[in-house]
Motif scaffolding. Structure first.
Motif, PDB file in Angstrom:
ATOM      1  N   ASN A 120      -2.545   5.162  -9.683  1.00 32.13           N
ATOM      2  CA  ASN A 120      -2.657   4.283  -8.517  1.00 32.13           C
ATOM      3  C   ASN A 120      -2.869   2.830  -8.940  1.00 32.13           C
ATOM      4  O   ASN A 120      -2.399   1.906  -8.276  1.00 32.13           O
ATOM      5  CB  ASN A 120      -3.773   4.747  -7.586  1.00 32.13           C
ATOM      6  N   HIS A 121      -3.570   2.633 -10.049  1.00 33.44           N
ATOM      7  CA  HIS A 121      -3.744   1.286 -10.603  1.00 33.44           C
ATOM      8  C   HIS A 121      -2.383   0.733 -11.038  1.00 33.44           C
ATOM      9  O   HIS A 121      -2.094  -0.457 -10.833  1.00 33.44           O
ATOM     10  CB  HIS A 121      -4.728   1.321 -11.784  1.00 33.44           C
ATOM     11  N   GLU A 124      -0.539  -0.350  -7.872  1.00 28.50           N
ATOM     12  CA  GLU A 124      -1.130  -1.579  -7.324  1.00 28.50           C
ATOM     13  C   GLU A 124      -0.758  -2.802  -8.148  1.00 28.50           C
ATOM     14  O   GLU A 124      -0.386  -3.843  -7.595  1.00 28.50           O
ATOM     15  CB  GLU A 124      -2.656  -1.447  -7.264  1.00 28.50           C
ATOM     16  N   GLN A 125      -0.857  -2.684  -9.461  1.00 31.27           N
ATOM     17  CA  GLN A 125      -0.575  -3.828 -10.335  1.00 31.27           C
ATOM     18  C   GLN A 125       0.907  -4.200 -10.320  1.00 31.27           C
ATOM     19  O   GLN A 125       1.256  -5.390 -10.331  1.00 31.27           O
ATOM     20  CB  GLN A 125      -1.040  -3.541 -11.768  1.00 31.27           C
ATOM     21  N   GLU A 127       3.076  -3.584  -7.845  1.00 29.99           N
ATOM     22  CA  GLU A 127       3.404  -4.144  -6.536  1.00 29.99           C
ATOM     23  C   GLU A 127       2.867  -5.579  -6.424  1.00 29.99           C
ATOM     24  O   GLU A 127       3.538  -6.465  -5.889  1.00 29.99           O
ATOM     25  CB  GLU A 127       2.846  -3.255  -5.423  1.00 29.99           C
ATOM     26  N   SER A 128       1.695  -5.815  -6.957  1.00 26.34           N
ATOM     27  CA  SER A 128       1.123  -7.158  -6.964  1.00 26.34           C
ATOM     28  C   SER A 128       1.991  -8.117  -7.790  1.00 26.34           C
ATOM     29  O   SER A 128       2.265  -9.241  -7.377  1.00 26.34           O
ATOM     30  CB  SER A 128      -0.301  -7.111  -7.518  1.00 26.34           C
ATOM     31  N   ASN A 131       5.139  -9.366  -6.069  1.00 23.71           N
ATOM     32  CA  ASN A 131       4.825 -10.061  -4.822  1.00 23.71           C
ATOM     33  C   ASN A 131       6.018 -10.853  -4.272  1.00 23.71           C
ATOM     34  O   ASN A 131       6.468 -11.809  -4.871  1.00 23.71           O
ATOM     35  CB  ASN A 131       3.632 -10.991  -5.036  1.00 23.71           C
ATOM     36  N   ARG A 135       8.697  -3.939  -3.576  1.00 23.66           N
ATOM     37  CA  ARG A 135       7.493  -3.171  -3.232  1.00 23.66           C
ATOM     38  C   ARG A 135       7.712  -1.689  -3.511  1.00 23.66           C
ATOM     39  O   ARG A 135       8.841  -1.219  -3.648  1.00 23.66           O
ATOM     40  CB  ARG A 135       7.060  -3.417  -1.801  1.00 23.66           C
TER      41      ARG A 135
END
Length: 181
Positions: A120-121, A124-125, A127-128, A131, A135
């Protein structure tokens, strides 16, 4: 008129349903028709190849078909997708998004990496880092690999944005990246 939207998307059924809901909302607002069903095509490994969304248009006017194509491209459909009809025979290429599959190696890393790192990290990283250009859409968990599927404006840009994170995070060792749309 009954149409099939063949999506060049690797979406699990629950994620395909999200797209079906978005499409249904657009069809209702435009009084164009409705979503009537969908399906998912998988490889023998269980990895998803593509998806279909069944659509009923309220009429068979070319203007309605053209409007549907415009709306699909606005909500984000991967390149290589097509809107199909058997009677009359129609095949319209649709899609503007490019796809990136990131495959996490699930068998060849030390156990302590799998125990201390979190997929999950990774999501998140990435997708960030993407930016504004891409996505996360879906995933697949196999026996040897876990695939994370991202769609966005440019495969090359998405890949460039995530490379620094991949190089720094232990769970991303021995991974691979493929362009999927």
């Amino acid at each position: 008129m009954d149409l099939t939207l063949n999506l060049n998307s690797r979406l699990q059924p629950m994620h395909r349903h999200d797209l079906e809901d978005a499409l249904q909302e657009i069809l209702e607002k435009g009084k164009l028709g409705e979503v009537t069903g969908g399906g998912t095509l998988q490889r023998q490994t269980g990895e998803i190849v593509s998806c279909d969304i069944e659509i009923h248009l309220n009429d068979d006017k070319q203007d309605s078909v053209n409007r549907l194509v415009e709306l699909m491209n606005i909500i984000g459909i991967p390149k290589g997708s097509a809107l199909l009809c058997t009677v009359p025979e129609i095949k319209i290429e649709v899609g503007t998004l490019e796809g990136l599959a990131f495959y996490v190696n699930g068998t060849d890393l030390p156990d302590e990496i799998y125990e201390s790192c979190d997929i999950n990290h990774v999501i998140e990283q990435m997708e960030s880092a993407m930016n504004g250009i891409g996505r996360f859409y879906s995933y697949w968990e196999g026996n040897e690999w876990t695939a994370l599927y991202f769609y966005g404006v440019s495969f090359v840009e998405m890949k460039q944005k995530i490379e620094p994170f991949i190089a720094s995070y232990p769970l991303c060792q021995k991974s691979r990246i493929e362009q999927i749309a």
